[in-house]
Design a protein around this motif. Structure first.
Motif, mmCIF file in Angstrom:
data_model
loop_
_atom_site.group_PDB
_atom_site.id
_atom_site.type_symbol
_atom_site.label_atom_id
_atom_site.label_comp_id
_atom_site.label_asym_id
_atom_site.label_seq_id
_atom_site.Cartn_x
_atom_site.Cartn_y
_atom_site.Cartn_z
ATOM 1 N N ASN A 144 21.865 -55.389 85.521
ATOM 2 C CA ASN A 144 20.476 -55.073 85.870
ATOM 3 C C ASN A 144 20.077 -56.036 86.980
ATOM 4 O O ASN A 144 20.011 -57.247 86.759
ATOM 5 N N ALA A 145 19.819 -55.488 88.153
ATOM 6 C CA ALA A 145 19.544 -56.330 89.315
ATOM 7 C C ALA A 145 18.143 -56.092 89.846
ATOM 8 O O ALA A 145 17.585 -55.001 89.730
ATOM 9 N N ARG A 146 17.580 -57.128 90.427
ATOM 10 C CA ARG A 146 16.285 -56.994 91.116
ATOM 11 C C ARG A 146 16.588 -56.807 92.594
ATOM 12 O O ARG A 146 17.278 -57.624 93.221
ATOM 13 N N ILE A 147 16.089 -55.706 93.120
ATOM 14 C CA ILE A 147 16.352 -55.338 94.501
ATOM 15 C C ILE A 147 15.096 -55.611 95.325
ATOM 16 O O ILE A 147 13.974 -55.316 94.881
ATOM 17 N N ARG A 148 15.277 -56.152 96.505
ATOM 18 C CA ARG A 148 14.145 -56.394 97.393
ATOM 19 C C ARG A 148 14.203 -55.403 98.539
ATOM 20 O O ARG A 148 15.127 -55.413 99.351
ATOM 21 N N SER A 149 13.237 -54.531 98.543
ATOM 22 C CA SER A 149 13.113 -53.553 99.616
ATOM 23 C C SER A 149 11.704 -53.718 100.185
ATOM 24 O O SER A 149 11.271 -54.843 100.397
ATOM 25 N N ALA A 150 11.018 -52.638 100.406
ATOM 26 C CA ALA A 150 9.611 -52.756 100.771
ATOM 27 C C ALA A 150 8.853 -53.397 99.616
ATOM 28 O O ALA A 150 7.867 -54.117 99.809
ATOM 29 N N ILE A 151 9.326 -53.119 98.409
ATOM 30 C CA ILE A 151 8.816 -53.754 97.192
ATOM 31 C C ILE A 151 10.004 -54.254 96.395
ATOM 32 O O ILE A 151 11.141 -53.920 96.687
ATOM 33 N N TYR A 152 9.710 -55.030 95.366
ATOM 34 C CA TYR A 152 10.763 -55.437 94.441
ATOM 35 C C TYR A 152 10.858 -54.398 93.328
ATOM 36 O O TYR A 152 9.840 -53.909 92.823
ATOM 37 N N TYR A 153 12.084 -54.083 92.931
ATOM 38 C CA TYR A 153 12.264 -53.201 91.790
ATOM 39 C C TYR A 153 13.582 -53.529 91.111
ATOM 40 O O TYR A 153 14.471 -54.107 91.721
ATOM 41 N N ASP A 154 13.658 -53.152 89.830
ATOM 42 C CA ASP A 154 14.878 -53.392 89.053
ATOM 43 C C ASP A 154 15.711 -52.122 88.984
ATOM 44 O O ASP A 154 15.161 -51.019 88.826
ATOM 45 N N ALA A 155 17.004 -52.258 89.090
ATOM 46 C CA ALA A 155 17.913 -51.118 89.036
ATOM 47 C C ALA A 155 19.134 -51.474 88.198
ATOM 48 O O ALA A 155 19.501 -52.643 88.083
ATOM 49 N N GLN A 156 19.739 -50.454 87.612
ATOM 50 C CA GLN A 156 20.906 -50.636 86.742
ATOM 51 C C GLN A 156 22.156 -50.126 87.431
ATOM 52 O O GLN A 156 22.138 -49.081 88.081
ATOM 53 N N TYR A 157 23.236 -50.857 87.220
ATOM 54 C CA TYR A 157 24.510 -50.490 87.832
ATOM 55 C C TYR A 157 25.622 -50.622 86.799
ATOM 56 O O TYR A 157 25.551 -51.478 85.900
ATOM 57 N N TRP A 158 26.646 -49.810 86.966
ATOM 58 C CA TRP A 158 27.767 -49.790 86.035
ATOM 59 C C TRP A 158 29.084 -49.928 86.780
ATOM 60 O O TRP A 158 29.228 -49.447 87.904
ATOM 61 N N GLY A 159 30.034 -50.580 86.115
ATOM 62 C CA GLY A 159 31.380 -50.613 86.633
ATOM 63 C C GLY A 159 32.111 -49.334 86.296
ATOM 64 O O GLY A 159 31.588 -48.462 85.587
ATOM 65 N N GLN A 160 33.342 -49.227 86.777
ATOM 66 C CA GLN A 160 34.150 -48.029 86.553
ATOM 67 C C GLN A 160 34.734 -47.985 85.147
ATOM 68 O O GLN A 160 35.153 -46.928 84.688
ATOM 69 N N GLY A 161 34.775 -49.115 84.497
ATOM 70 C CA GLY A 161 35.312 -49.168 83.140
ATOM 71 C C GLY A 161 36.746 -49.673 83.107
ATOM 72 O O GLY A 161 37.519 -49.472 84.044
ATOM 73 N N THR A 162 37.076 -50.325 82.015
ATOM 74 C CA THR A 162 38.435 -50.801 81.789
ATOM 75 C C THR A 162 38.814 -50.485 80.343
ATOM 76 O O THR A 162 37.998 -50.645 79.428
ATOM 77 N N GLN A 163 40.031 -50.032 80.144
ATOM 78 C CA GLN A 163 40.455 -49.580 78.826
ATOM 79 C C GLN A 163 40.951 -50.734 77.971
ATOM 80 O O GLN A 163 41.740 -51.577 78.429
ATOM 81 N N VAL A 164 40.483 -50.757 76.742
ATOM 82 C CA VAL A 164 40.979 -51.697 75.736
ATOM 83 C C VAL A 164 41.566 -50.868 74.601
ATOM 84 O O VAL A 164 40.875 -50.022 74.022
ATOM 85 N N THR A 165 42.820 -51.108 74.298
ATOM 86 C CA THR A 165 43.496 -50.397 73.210
ATOM 87 C C THR A 165 44.059 -51.412 72.230
ATOM 88 O O THR A 165 44.815 -52.306 72.625
ATOM 89 N N VAL A 166 43.678 -51.267 70.970
ATOM 90 C CA VAL A 166 44.128 -52.185 69.926
ATOM 91 C C VAL A 166 44.989 -51.391 68.955
ATOM 92 O O VAL A 166 44.510 -50.445 68.314
ATOM 93 N N SER A 167 46.232 -51.780 68.846
ATOM 94 C CA SER A 167 47.154 -51.076 67.946
ATOM 95 C C SER A 167 47.173 -51.738 66.569
ATOM 96 O O SER A 167 46.991 -52.952 66.440
#
Length: 122
Positions: free
Chosen positions: A98-121
């Protein structure tokens, strides 16, 4: 824009450990909350752990006492140390920013990674 890149994950036997790392980069004013969510096949994405810029943490009940989240504010990175892994921890793990972006105004935006797999046998 904010770029979120994860690393870590893989295959491990039950009882083992894995470490996930995530780095945020790009154009932003500041990073608020960072964290990890996971999604198993056929299930909804669920919170694993989050951490605020002040260091306050929140964990899912299912991982308390086994997982530890930490962050480096100077580097905009977050790490999830996973110990005593169980087969039910198997999922795709996604870094959340969750980042605060500075443009004409400040606003908060959410971002996601592509994901990484975890496998537990078992």
């Amino acid at each position: 824009q904010v770029h979120v890149v994860e690393s870590g994950g893989g295959l491990v036997q039950a009882g083992g450990s894995l470490r996930l790392s995530c780095a945020a980069s790009g154009s932003f004013f500041s990073i608020n909350t960072m964290g990890w969510y996971r999604q198993a096949p056929g299930k909804q994405r669920e919170l694993v752990a989050t951490i605020t810029s002040g260091g306050s943490t929140n964990y899912a009940d299912s991982v308390k006492g086994r997982f530890t989240i930490s962050r480096d504010n100077a580097k905009n990175t977050v790490v999830l140390q996973m110990n005593s892994l169980k087969p039910e921890d198997t999922a795709g793990y996604y870094c959340y920013v969750n980042a605060r972006i500075r443009s004409a105004i400040y606003y908060d935006a959410q971002y996601w990674g592509q994901g990484t797999q975890v496998t537990v046998s078992s």
